[in-house]
Scaffold this motif. Structure first.
Motif, PDB file in Angstrom:
ATOM      1  N   LEU A 190     -28.533 -52.253 -10.625  1.00  0.00           N
ATOM      2  CA  LEU A 190     -27.772 -52.865  -8.902  1.00  0.00           C
ATOM      3  C   LEU A 190     -27.741 -54.330  -9.226  1.00  0.00           C
ATOM      4  N   LEU A 214     -20.356 -48.869  -3.151  1.00  0.00           N
ATOM      5  CA  LEU A 214     -22.658 -48.803  -3.333  1.00  0.00           C
ATOM      6  C   LEU A 214     -23.167 -50.003  -1.985  1.00  0.00           C
ATOM      7  N   ARG A 215     -22.897 -51.023  -2.575  1.00  0.00           N
ATOM      8  CA  ARG A 215     -22.990 -51.344  -1.423  1.00  0.00           C
ATOM      9  C   ARG A 215     -23.378 -51.280   0.185  1.00  0.00           C
ATOM     10  N   GLU A 240     -23.475 -47.854   0.915  1.00  0.00           N
ATOM     11  CA  GLU A 240     -24.619 -47.072   1.014  1.00  0.00           C
ATOM     12  C   GLU A 240     -25.808 -47.740   1.411  1.00  0.00           C
ATOM     13  N   LEU A 241     -25.872 -48.570   0.473  1.00  0.00           N
ATOM     14  CA  LEU A 241     -27.280 -49.041  -0.235  1.00  0.00           C
ATOM     15  C   LEU A 241     -27.886 -50.249   1.293  1.00  0.00           C
ATOM     16  N   ASP A 266     -30.117 -52.956   1.057  1.00  0.00           N
ATOM     17  CA  ASP A 266     -31.449 -52.207   0.910  1.00  0.00           C
ATOM     18  C   ASP A 266     -32.204 -51.956  -0.607  1.00  0.00           C
ATOM     19  N   ARG A 267     -33.012 -53.000  -1.318  1.00  0.00           N
ATOM     20  CA  ARG A 267     -33.059 -53.194  -2.919  1.00  0.00           C
ATOM     21  C   ARG A 267     -34.219 -52.031  -3.085  1.00  0.00           C
ATOM     22  N   ASN A 308     -35.263 -47.052  -1.331  1.00  0.00           N
ATOM     23  CA  ASN A 308     -33.968 -47.058  -1.083  1.00  0.00           C
ATOM     24  C   ASN A 308     -33.006 -46.759  -2.516  1.00  0.00           C
ATOM     25  N   LEU A 309     -33.127 -46.887  -3.291  1.00  0.00           N
ATOM     26  CA  LEU A 309     -32.460 -46.896  -4.476  1.00  0.00           C
ATOM     27  C   LEU A 309     -33.010 -45.511  -5.628  1.00  0.00           C
ATOM     28  N   HIS A 316     -30.655 -43.528  -4.037  1.00  0.00           N
ATOM     29  CA  HIS A 316     -28.739 -43.397  -3.713  1.00  0.00           C
ATOM     30  C   HIS A 316     -28.897 -43.656  -5.666  1.00  0.00           C
ATOM     31  N   GLN A 317     -29.697 -42.603  -5.646  1.00  0.00           N
ATOM     32  CA  GLN A 317     -29.631 -42.932  -7.438  1.00  0.00           C
ATOM     33  C   GLN A 317     -28.296 -42.387  -8.138  1.00  0.00           C
ATOM     34  N   LEU A 352     -25.961 -45.163  -7.605  1.00  0.00           N
ATOM     35  CA  LEU A 352     -25.797 -45.790  -8.887  1.00  0.00           C
ATOM     36  C   LEU A 352     -25.151 -45.814 -10.437  1.00  0.00           C
TER      37      LEU A 352
END
Length: 169
Positions: free
Chosen positions: A100, A130-131, A133-134, A137-138, A142-143, A146-147, A150
């Motif tokens: 990210l 992508l941003r 969708e995220l 939230d880092r 959450n990552l 959404h792996q 990414l």
């Protein structure tokens, strides 16, 4: 009679003056050493007092804006993520955060590139998606959720860049 301490101090001061003279002679214009040119301090004074109306030198059209890395440098770091992955939870957290971070850095570099953001329209759109969708939230949770996105975004950008070698060589 001069004592030993004073003699060493005097010798050291003489050495410093001699070295400084040599450095000034070497750093000045070719004629400075022979006494035929201007001194470096004269050059500094002249430059410092030059009129402000002069135009600054044009920026190199191949350089990004100041403070922003070149696309090729960030892309190289993004490619380095191919040597890593989610092998353990601790490493997975690091890996996904790194992907990210590199995508965000690439976004900034592409926007600041002299070719302009229009040249990087597709990769910038993929990063924006992508941003979105995220949702800002880092967190690892959450990552991890959404792996796939990414990794797909990284891979799509890698494929796009491979088709544009002038952007990373």
């Amino acid at each position: 009679m001069i004592d030993t301490r004073a003699r060493h101090t005097l010798g050291a001061a003489t050495l410093v003056v001699a070295l400084a003279s040599l450095l000034l002679a070497c750093s000045g214009s070719p004629d400075a050493a022979s006494g035929g040119g201007t001194s470096p301090s004269h050059d500094v004074r002249t430059t410092a007092s030059a009129p402000a109306a002069e135009e600054p030198a044009a920026a190199d059209a191949t350089e990004p804006a100041p403070g922003v890395e070149k696309v090729r440098d960030v892309f190289a770091r993004l490619q380095a993520t191919y040597n890593d992955g989610c092998t353990t939870q601790g490493n997975c957290e690091y890996f996904l955060g790194r992907v990210l971070d590199e995508l965000n850095s690439l976004d900034a570099s592409m926007k600041a590139d002299p070719q302009g953001p229009a040249h990087f329209k597709e990769p910038l759109a993929w990063i924006a998606t992508l941003r979105s969708e995220l949702g800002g939230d880092r967190s690892f949770e959450n990552l991890k959720k959404h792996q796939e996105q990414l990794i797909v975004t990284r891979d799509r950008i890698n494929d796009w860049m491979q088709g544009h070698p002038e952007d990373y060589r």
